[in-house]
Design a protein around this motif. Structure first.
Motif, short mmCIF file in Angstrom:
data_model
loop_
_atom_site.label_atom_id
_atom_site.label_comp_id
_atom_site.label_asym_id
_atom_site.label_seq_id
_atom_site.Cartn_x
_atom_site.Cartn_y
_atom_site.Cartn_z
N LEU A 84 25.78 76.22 13.59
CA LEU A 84 25.44 75.05 14.39
C LEU A 84 26.21 73.83 13.93
O LEU A 84 26.75 73.06 14.74
CB LEU A 84 23.93 74.80 14.30
N SER A 85 26.28 73.65 12.61
CA SER A 85 27.03 72.51 12.07
C SER A 85 28.51 72.62 12.41
O SER A 85 29.16 71.64 12.78
CB SER A 85 26.84 72.43 10.55
N LYS A 135 29.80 74.25 14.95
CA LYS A 135 29.98 74.14 16.39
C LYS A 135 30.14 72.69 16.84
O LYS A 135 30.92 72.39 17.74
CB LYS A 135 28.79 74.79 17.10
N TYR A 136 29.38 71.79 16.22
CA TYR A 136 29.39 70.40 16.64
C TYR A 136 30.31 69.52 15.79
O TYR A 136 30.29 68.32 15.93
CB TYR A 136 27.96 69.84 16.63
N GLN A 137 31.09 70.14 14.89
CA GLN A 137 32.10 69.37 14.17
C GLN A 137 33.18 68.94 15.15
O GLN A 137 33.55 69.70 16.04
CB GLN A 137 32.72 70.21 13.05
N PRO A 138 33.72 67.73 15.01
CA PRO A 138 34.75 67.28 15.96
C PRO A 138 36.00 68.14 15.84
O PRO A 138 36.41 68.50 14.74
CB PRO A 138 35.01 65.83 15.54
N LYS A 139 36.56 68.47 16.98
CA LYS A 139 37.78 69.27 17.01
C LYS A 139 38.97 68.39 16.66
O LYS A 139 38.99 67.21 16.95
CB LYS A 139 37.99 69.88 18.40
N GLU A 175 36.77 63.83 20.53
CA GLU A 175 35.67 63.71 19.57
C GLU A 175 36.15 63.16 18.24
O GLU A 175 35.46 62.38 17.59
CB GLU A 175 35.00 65.07 19.38
N CYS A 182 28.99 58.02 15.70
CA CYS A 182 29.67 59.31 15.57
C CYS A 182 29.85 59.67 14.10
O CYS A 182 29.69 60.84 13.72
CB CYS A 182 31.03 59.26 16.27
N PHE A 194 26.57 60.93 12.87
CA PHE A 194 26.33 62.31 13.30
C PHE A 194 27.15 63.29 12.47
O PHE A 194 26.66 64.37 12.11
CB PHE A 194 26.67 62.44 14.78
N LEU A 251 25.81 66.32 10.15
CA LEU A 251 26.28 67.70 10.19
C LEU A 251 26.68 68.19 8.80
O LEU A 251 26.39 69.33 8.42
CB LEU A 251 27.47 67.81 11.14
#
Length: 607
Positions: A54-55, A57-61, A66, A75, A78, A82
């Motif tokens: 989950l962590s 998945k939501y890390q900025p690419k 993002e 941001c 957040f 994460l």
């Protein structure tokens, strides 16, 4: 006596059976608890894995929108959450590892020892039981034999007395009966002695069995059971301690999340948005009043904030100069291509170029005029003033870093050369000279780049007047290109549409582009190199299906890609398209959605 002894043995045997069942249930309980801890460990591992996924998945690419948004405090908060969540998952992995090493492995080893000890104690109890039963059987056998011999002796004595009182019996028979009676009495006496010995032995063994062996075995089983219960208690305590050990770190993770949430500053974020999108344009002036007169047509009045940017923006304004397309809030250019922010000037050059294709000319245009699709001018003149200033400042900072790196390398090599000169055996000083010369050239190039970008920055900031030096001429050329190309890109389809829905074509912008390019010496030099020329653009198309162009003369396209049409379908099912200055080829007509320009000869819009 036999009944009493049988009851004792039955009672002892029943006790062994009860103890065997109880100890077996104790072992099963330990196995059950070990299985419980193992399943808890698996749950912790799976939970930690899901939390990490989950962590992640939501890390900025990387190189995505993002990642650019990380400049905002919300941001960044957040992202910190994460990261803390990832550490939080690590603590659950620690719980699983400790449960496995401190409880599951220990209980598994202990269960093996417990089963072996239990088996040993019950084997000793069975042996003691078998031994007392054997001794009892021997006692019973000697007792029956003693009884039998006594009865035989009594019968032999009676027979002797009867023979001795009978006058008809010979003396020899009487003597024989007497000897038989004596022998039977002797056998009875021996049997009695044997029975007495077995009885004494049995009593001793029985006392030892009930007062020593069995109590010892029961005591060992009791101690074994107590150790088992104690070990289960220790495991349960360890189970709680494993969770308690990670609580401080889990608390720090939660504190980090709280701290990240408290670090959010709405005002700072809003200021960041203002700084990011601040254009530096001045608000538009008032629209002049035009009176109506007989035989006169009123000009179309378009506000600079209108959703339809007219070509009038490219015309001369009262104050002199041309107006660039401005990025006003809440305005969207519906006809903007998703692949590029402006139409290449090469599409306008085709109108006055010769009929033969020439790819070298396009390469020269890309090199001299920076007209490559998807890339802006080197001086960022396509950006609003404030954004341009930031880009130039960032470029200057990057060049400063590169210069500093080169200077550090130069200092290091200079010191190395000095060491070689003092100690020739360590190396040849001349071997360093080529690298020093290369670094000096790099520094000179970087400093030249620095001066160029500093000049552009000075122009933006208004510190320097316009000068006709080479760098300024290049900047002026870029601005001319940007002004005209931006006008063309924004008005290529939208501004040809008049209010009544028809299309009109104005030649002023195109003429200005031609004049700006034709007056450039570099342009004349490049186009004098040969006689070839590219085909003119007659429209655009959008790929509705992907196509792999493996054959010669074809070009591969991806779904949704926008291309330029340079040759219509001649009836063979193929359309010739262009991606950029150097890439063109044929694609199946059924794979693209074609939009032909109305000013093309005999052209019409079709799908």
């Amino acid at each position: 006596m036999e009944e009493r002894m049988g009851n004792c043995w039955s009672y002892t045997k029943d006790q062994f059976d009860n103890l065997e069942k109880h100890t077996q249930s104790g072992i099963e309980f330990v196995e059950r608890y070990s299985k419980f801890v193992k399943e808890r460990s698996e749950i912790e591992i799976n939970y930690a894995k899901q939390i990490r996924n989950l962590s992640k998945k939501y890390q900025p690419k990387k190189n995505s929108r993002e990642e650019e948004e990380n400049k905002y405090t919300s941001c960044r908060a957040f992202l910190s959450t994460l990261n803390e969540l990832n550490d939080y998952a690590g603590q659950h992995e620690v719980i699983a590892e400790n449960l496995t090493s401190q409880i599951i492995a220990e209980l598994s080893r202990y269960l093996t020892e417990l089963k072996a000890e239990r088996k040993l104690h019950f084997n000793d109890g069975r042996k003691a039981q078998q031994q007392i039963e054997i001794s009892w059987k021997q006692l019973e056998s000697s007792k029956r034999r003693f009884e039998r011999d006594c009865k035989e002796a009594d019968r032999a004595q009676q027979y002797f007395e009867r023979m001795d009182s009978d006058i008809n019996v010979t003396k020899a028979d009487v003597e024989k009966a007497r000897q038989q009676a004596q022998m039977r009495h002797q056998m009875a006496a021996d049997s009695k002695t044997e029975y007495s010995n077995y009885l004494t032995k049995f009593n001793q063994e029985q006392n030892e069995h009930y007062y020593t062996l069995i109590p010892n075995i029961f005591q060992k089983l009791q101690e074994m059971e107590e150790r088992r219960i104690e070990r289960v208690g220790v495991s349960m305590k360890t189970y709680a301690e494993v969770d308690r050990e990670v609580l401080p770190i889990v608390g720090k993770c939660l504190d980090g999340m709280t701290k990240a949430a408290e670090s959010i500053e709405p005002k700072t974020d809003s200021k960041q948005v203002v700084e990011s999108y601040k254009s530096g344009f001045e608000p538009p002036g008032d629209v002049e009043f035009e009176d109506y007169g007989p035989g006169q047509t009123m000009k179309r009045t378009v506000s600079e904030t209108s959703l339809s940017n007219s070509r009038g923006e490219a015309k001369e304004r009262p104050g002199g100069g041309k107006s660039k397309g401005k990025l006003w809030p809440f305005i969207k250019n519906k006809n903007k291509s998703p692949k590029q922010n402006k139409e290449p000037l090469s599409n306008r050059f085709n109108e006055f170029m010769a009929s033969k294709p020439k790819m070298t000319c396009l390469r020269s245009l890309r090199r001299g005029l920076s007209l490559k699709l998807g890339s802006g001018p080197e001086d960022f003149s396509h950006l609003p003033p404030e954004q341009r200033r930031k880009k130039l400042q960032a470029k200057i900072d990057d060049i400063n870093k590169d210069i500093q790196k080169e200077m550090d390398q130069k200092d290091a090599l200079t010191k190395m050369k000095g060491v070689y000169e003092k100690n020739p055996q360590m190396g040849d000083p001349a071997s360093v000279d080529p690298r020093l010369a290369e670094i000096a050239m790099n520094i000179e190039k970087l400093q030249s780049e620095m001066q160029k970008f500093e000049g552009w920055l000075a122009e933006v900031e208004g510190r320097l007047p316009w000068k006709s030096d080479p760098s300024r001429r290049q900047s002026g050329l870029y601005e001319t290109q940007n002004s005209n190309s931006t006008t063309v890109a924004n008005n290529c389809a939208q501004d040809r549409e008049s209010p009544d829905g028809s299309y009109t074509e104005e030649q002023s912008s195109e003429t200005q582009v031609k004049v700006a390019i034709a007056n450039t010496p570099e342009f004349d030099d490049e186009f004098d190199d040969g006689d070839e020329e590219t085909l003119p653009t007659i429209g655009t198309c959008k790929a509705i299906y992907p196509f792999e162009g493996h054959n010669e003369g074809t070009i591969s396209v991806t779904e949704g890609e926008l291309l330029y049409v340079i040759e219509q379908d001649k009836g063979d099912g193929w359309t010739r398209v262009r991606r950029n200055e150097e890439e063109e080829g044929y694609v199946p007509t059924s794979y693209v959605e074609v939009f032909l320009e109305t000013n093309a000869k005999g052209a019409m819009t079709y799908i």
